[in-house]
Design a protein around this motif. Structure first.
Motif, PDB file in Angstrom:
ATOM      1  N   GLY A   1       0.816  -1.218   0.000  1.00  0.00           N
ATOM      2  CA  GLY A   1       0.000   0.000   0.000  1.00  0.00           C
ATOM      3  C   GLY A   1       0.844   1.260   0.000  1.00  0.00           C
ATOM      4  N   THR A   2       1.946   1.235   0.735  1.00  0.00           N
ATOM      5  CA  THR A   2       2.779   2.431   0.805  1.00  0.00           C
ATOM      6  C   THR A   2       3.557   2.668  -0.495  1.00  0.00           C
ATOM      7  N   LYS A   3       3.405   1.767  -1.447  1.00  0.00           N
ATOM      8  CA  LYS A   3       3.969   2.042  -2.772  1.00  0.00           C
ATOM      9  C   LYS A   3       3.106   3.062  -3.522  1.00  0.00           C
ATOM     10  N   PHE A   4       1.845   3.158  -3.119  1.00  0.00           N
ATOM     11  CA  PHE A   4       0.945   4.083  -3.819  1.00  0.00           C
ATOM     12  C   PHE A   4       0.764   5.387  -3.076  1.00  0.00           C
ATOM     13  N   VAL A   5       0.757   5.301  -1.752  1.00  0.00           N
ATOM     14  CA  VAL A   5       0.369   6.435  -0.932  1.00  0.00           C
ATOM     15  C   VAL A   5       1.369   6.544   0.202  1.00  0.00           C
ATOM     16  N   THR A   6       1.806   7.756   0.518  1.00  0.00           N
ATOM     17  CA  THR A   6       2.777   7.863   1.611  1.00  0.00           C
ATOM     18  C   THR A   6       2.116   7.964   2.978  1.00  0.00           C
ATOM     19  N   ASP A   7       0.829   8.274   2.982  1.00  0.00           N
ATOM     20  CA  ASP A   7       0.135   8.430   4.250  1.00  0.00           C
ATOM     21  C   ASP A   7      -0.059   7.065   4.903  1.00  0.00           C
ATOM     22  N   GLU A   8       0.823   6.749   5.858  1.00  0.00           N
ATOM     23  CA  GLU A   8       0.805   5.410   6.439  1.00  0.00           C
ATOM     24  C   GLU A   8      -0.506   5.119   7.154  1.00  0.00           C
ATOM     25  N   GLU A   9      -1.061   6.152   7.804  1.00  0.00           N
ATOM     26  CA  GLU A   9      -2.316   5.934   8.537  1.00  0.00           C
ATOM     27  C   GLU A   9      -3.446   5.575   7.577  1.00  0.00           C
ATOM     28  N   LEU A  10      -3.443   6.220   6.434  1.00  0.00           N
ATOM     29  CA  LEU A  10      -4.479   5.926   5.443  1.00  0.00           C
ATOM     30  C   LEU A  10      -4.367   4.469   4.988  1.00  0.00           C
ATOM     31  N   VAL A  11      -3.138   4.023   4.759  1.00  0.00           N
ATOM     32  CA  VAL A  11      -2.958   2.638   4.319  1.00  0.00           C
ATOM     33  C   VAL A  11      -3.453   1.686   5.407  1.00  0.00           C
ATOM     34  N   LYS A  12      -3.094   2.007   6.661  1.00  0.00           N
ATOM     35  CA  LYS A  12      -3.552   1.161   7.766  1.00  0.00           C
ATOM     36  C   LYS A  12      -5.074   1.107   7.817  1.00  0.00           C
ATOM     37  N   ASP A  13      -5.698   2.286   7.714  1.00  0.00           N
ATOM     38  CA  ASP A  13      -7.167   2.335   7.761  1.00  0.00           C
ATOM     39  C   ASP A  13      -7.781   1.500   6.650  1.00  0.00           C
ATOM     40  N   CYS A  14      -7.214   1.636   5.464  1.00  0.00           N
ATOM     41  CA  CYS A  14      -7.779   0.904   4.325  1.00  0.00           C
ATOM     42  C   CYS A  14      -7.640  -0.602   4.538  1.00  0.00           C
ATOM     43  N   ILE A  15      -6.501  -1.028   5.058  1.00  0.00           N
ATOM     44  CA  ILE A  15      -6.309  -2.459   5.300  1.00  0.00           C
ATOM     45  C   ILE A  15      -7.372  -2.955   6.288  1.00  0.00           C
ATOM     46  N   GLN A  16      -7.563  -2.178   7.359  1.00  0.00           N
ATOM     47  CA  GLN A  16      -8.562  -2.588   8.351  1.00  0.00           C
ATOM     48  C   GLN A  16      -9.956  -2.648   7.735  1.00  0.00           C
ATOM     49  N   ASP A  17     -10.272  -1.621   6.949  1.00  0.00           N
ATOM     50  CA  ASP A  17     -11.598  -1.590   6.321  1.00  0.00           C
ATOM     51  C   ASP A  17     -11.819  -2.800   5.421  1.00  0.00           C
ATOM     52  N   ILE A  18     -10.778  -3.154   4.684  1.00  0.00           N
ATOM     53  CA  ILE A  18     -10.908  -4.297   3.777  1.00  0.00           C
ATOM     54  C   ILE A  18     -11.249  -5.559   4.568  1.00  0.00           C
ATOM     55  N   PHE A  19     -10.562  -5.740   5.686  1.00  0.00           N
ATOM     56  CA  PHE A  19     -10.825  -6.951   6.465  1.00  0.00           C
ATOM     57  C   PHE A  19     -12.221  -6.937   7.098  1.00  0.00           C
ATOM     58  N   VAL A  20     -12.635  -5.761   7.545  1.00  0.00           N
ATOM     59  CA  VAL A  20     -13.983  -5.678   8.123  1.00  0.00           C
ATOM     60  C   VAL A  20     -15.030  -6.019   7.058  1.00  0.00           C
ATOM     61  N   LYS A  21     -14.821  -5.461   5.859  1.00  0.00           N
ATOM     62  CA  LYS A  21     -15.741  -5.721   4.760  1.00  0.00           C
ATOM     63  C   LYS A  21     -15.753  -7.200   4.392  1.00  0.00           C
ATOM     64  N   LEU A  22     -14.564  -7.780   4.305  1.00  0.00           N
ATOM     65  CA  LEU A  22     -14.475  -9.200   3.970  1.00  0.00           C
ATOM     66  C   LEU A  22     -15.254 -10.035   4.974  1.00  0.00           C
ATOM     67  N   TYR A  23     -15.067  -9.666   6.247  1.00  0.00           N
ATOM     68  CA  TYR A  23     -15.726 -10.458   7.281  1.00  0.00           C
ATOM     69  C   TYR A  23     -17.237 -10.369   7.159  1.00  0.00           C
ATOM     70  N   ARG A  24     -17.704  -9.156   6.908  1.00  0.00           N
ATOM     71  CA  ARG A  24     -19.158  -8.985   6.822  1.00  0.00           C
ATOM     72  C   ARG A  24     -19.749  -9.692   5.603  1.00  0.00           C
ATOM     73  N   ASN A  25     -18.972  -9.746   4.525  1.00  0.00           N
ATOM     74  CA  ASN A  25     -19.488 -10.377   3.310  1.00  0.00           C
ATOM     75  C   ASN A  25     -19.012 -11.813   3.153  1.00  0.00           C
ATOM     76  N   ARG A  26     -18.434 -12.381   4.219  1.00  0.00           N
ATOM     77  CA  ARG A  26     -17.711 -13.635   4.027  1.00  0.00           C
ATOM     78  C   ARG A  26     -18.538 -14.722   3.356  1.00  0.00           C
ATOM     79  N   GLN A  27     -19.863 -14.715   3.617  1.00  0.00           N
ATOM     80  CA  GLN A  27     -20.676 -15.776   3.030  1.00  0.00           C
ATOM     81  C   GLN A  27     -20.829 -15.637   1.513  1.00  0.00           C
ATOM     82  N   ASN A  28     -20.623 -14.435   1.016  1.00  0.00           N
ATOM     83  CA  ASN A  28     -20.840 -14.230  -0.417  1.00  0.00           C
ATOM     84  C   ASN A  28     -19.542 -14.136  -1.221  1.00  0.00           C
ATOM     85  N   LEU A  29     -18.402 -14.385  -0.556  1.00  0.00           N
ATOM     86  CA  LEU A  29     -17.139 -14.207  -1.263  1.00  0.00           C
ATOM     87  C   LEU A  29     -16.865 -15.378  -2.195  1.00  0.00           C
TER      88      LEU A  29
END
Lengths: 403, 195
Positions: B40-68
């Motif tokens: 992620g930090t290859k695209f964006v230097t804002d480390e916090e943003l990358v961290k947030d996005c990673i967390q969001d992705i996992f939360v989303k995955l978990y919520r949609n896990r049955q449909n993945l």
């Protein structure tokens, strides 16, 4: 496996293109050692190229940003709180009743008691006295306080939702909804939503009105509105989207101003330390009266302001975005004085600035400032566009103008 | 052989996660978080943003896990998700996100002190390598990271970069060439001086 002979003609790029070589550098093993080590130990052109390739390969990682184990653990904590543990969130909020019984709630009881009595006896609530008892900047997280129930700490950007039946629910920023046990009220209680610096919260009232409360602000509201009018009190700043009802006036009070509304959206700014209180209207129409003066009607894109020093009321046309952008997560400035910008940052981030006002008389700022960043980032942005320097101290920030 | 095993493991782990295993979910997170962050930090230097996005992705995955959908390559799956998410972030608020700029690399890592005399040569080369990497385009940096740090097969890289196989090869080749020129020429000069 390629013949050794072919490797001898390789230049650096080709080495890095060779799957066996890559595997050997990353995960050395006997079979490949036998091929590559002898070549590497030659004192020849081949070994220089190999060494260069290895060097490139091993050191490329060093330019990466890395996460520490601690950061990974923190991130996992956040993720699991939002997923696996969200059931636990529910349990957390059923502690409601116990909070009320605990020693920490004694002070709140006192406040709430006064409030209840005042409301019941005269229908004229002394909001201001009440608001003074719980100043936003004495707490760390936003709080909801309800008479006879106690106090509830809210996570950031939580929305308090009032039901028609008087039931109170909380919706987290991620959309999880929890309804508070035992929160059904007789309808006569008042609630306080106190939001400290750096935090936000919102309130969705049973009539559909939505209130976004800014940092360092508080709203005092009846859990159920009275029959004649919908009235609430604000100290600090909030943005209102009032649901329309001609026969049920909506009144927002500050310690000075009354804003009477018939379905509209507007911003009220009334910080306790500021000399000026204002109402900015986005759409619809509102009537404002201050300290019992004649009511003034203002129109969309107008700002009403009352200046305490001069006791003057003014109405002017404004760009409403400048006043309401905070709820979208940024500040918008149009040739704004630097000290006004700093005042806004001060209430948003909850930090004091030390500066000489006279020194920055001529400095004005225009543009967009992202509020999702840390204070330091915001200051960095400002210091690149204006001739100021900042120094972060423990409890305040010192601002100097460069000459 | 090894690769086949890895694929089978990924299929199993992913299936366990989608059918509700909390342990599988935490294993996937802990296995991939660091790699995702570096990517992620290859695209964006804002480390916090990358961290947030990673967390969001996992939360989303978990919520949609049955449909993945199924996957035999969890890392590729997640890299793709993170990249899409970050690009969305970048395009939706252009003004506020700073894209990776060359100077950030220098500032962040600083220049390490040279401790031993014999490592001087080596340190010099790393320094040059860092400089060299700054001169690469973000796309070249991404390709290099995927290939040489993550050891991702060219097929997967071409999928992430949306380029065909040969173009990826060329891209990597050109990047390495650029880096080599940064590093090797001075190195040879030093050798020449010593002899």
């Amino acid at each position: 496996m390629k013949e050794n002979l072919i490797y001898r003609t390789f230049y650096v790029e080709q080495w890095l293109d060779d799957a066996y070589f890559l595997q050997w550098v990353k995960h050395p093993g006997q079979e490949l050692d036998a091929v590559f080590i002898p070549m590497l130990n030659e004192r020849s052109e081949v070994s220089i190229k190999m060494r260069t390739a290895i060097d490139l390969l091993r050191n490329m990682d060093q330019t990466d940003h890395q996460l520490s184990d601690k950061e990974v653990a923190e991130m996992w904590e956040n993720v699991s709180n939002r997923t696996l543990n969200s059931k636990k969130l529910l349990n957390h909020y059923s502690v409601w009743k116990k909070v009320f019984l605990s020693g920490a709630a004694v002070l709140l009881l006192a406040i709430v008691g006064t409030l209840f009595i005042v409301w019941k006896n005269s229908q004229q609530v002394d909001y201001f006295t009440l608001a003074k008892q719980m100043m936003p900047n004495t707490i760390k997280d936003a709080r909801l306080i309800i008479p006879g129930k106690g106090s509830m700490t809210l996570s950031n950007r939580m929305e308090v939702v009032l039901g028609r039946d008087g039931k109170i629910s909380l919706r987290s920023a991620q959309g999880e909804m929890v309804s508070l046990e035992n929160s059904v009220s007789s309808g006569k209680e008042m609630g306080m939503l106190v939001v400290p610096a750096g935090k936000r919260a919102s309130l969705l009232l049973a009539d559909g009105t939505k209130i976004e409360v800014r940092p360092s602000s508080q709203v005092i509201f009846p859990v159920k509105f009275g029959e004649k009018k919908r009235e609430l009190f604000i100290q600090g700043e909030a943005f209102f989207e009032v649901s329309k009802n001609k026969h049920w006036p909506f009144v927002v009070k500050t310690d000075r101003i009354n804003v009477e509304v018939l379905g509209t959206s507007f911003n009220v700014e009334a910080y306790s330390g500021n000399k000026e209180q204002s109402v900015v209207l986005v759409n619809g129409s509102v009537k404002v009266n201050t300290d019992g003066r004649n009511a003034i009607r203002i129109h969309p894109n107008q700002k009403y302001a009352f200046n305490e020093d001069h006791q003057i009321e003014t109405v002017e046309d404004v760009d409403v975005n400048l006043y309401t952008s905070w709820k979208e997560g940024y500040f918008l400035f149009n040739s704004e004085k630097l000290n006004v910008v700093l005042e806004k940052l001060s209430s948003y981030y909850g930090i004091q600035f030390h500066y000489q006002e006279a020194s920055m008389d001529n400095i004005r700022l225009s543009g967009k400032l992202d509020l999702n960043n840390s204070l330091e980032v915001a200051l960095k942005v400002i210091s690149t566009t204006t001739p100021i320097e900042y120094q972060l101290e423990k409890s305040y920030v010192k601002i100097n103008v460069r000459h | 052989m090894l690769e086949l095993n890895a694929k089978e493991q990924d299929i199993k782990l992913w299936a366990a996660f989608t059918s509700g295993s909390e342990k599988a979910f935490s294993t996937i997170f802990n296995d991939q978080a660091k790699a995702l962050f570096r990517y992620g930090t290859k695209f964006v230097t804002d480390e916090e943003l990358v961290k947030d996005c990673i967390q969001d992705i996992f939360v989303k995955l978990y919520r949609n896990r049955q449909n993945l959908s199924q996957t035999d390559n969890i890392r590729l799956y997640l890299f793709r998700a993170l990249k899409n998410r970050l690009l969305d972030e970048i395009y939706s608020c252009k003004e506020t996100i700073s894209l990776s700029s060359p100077t950030d690399f220098l500032e962040q890592k600083g220049v390490e002190e040279v401790e031993e005399e014999e490592s001087w040569n080596h340190t010099l080369r790393i320094r040059r390598l860092k400089k060299g990497i700054e001169t690469l385009t973000p796309r070249q940096r991404e390709a290099i990271y995927l290939r040489y740090t993550m050891e991702m097969p060219l097929d997967d890289i071409s999928e992430l970069l949306q380029m065909n196989y040969q173009s990826v090869k060329n891209l990597l080749h050109r990047s390495i060439e650029k880096l080599r020129k940064e590093v090797v020429i001075p190195f040879l000069i030093i050798i020449a001086l010593i002899y």
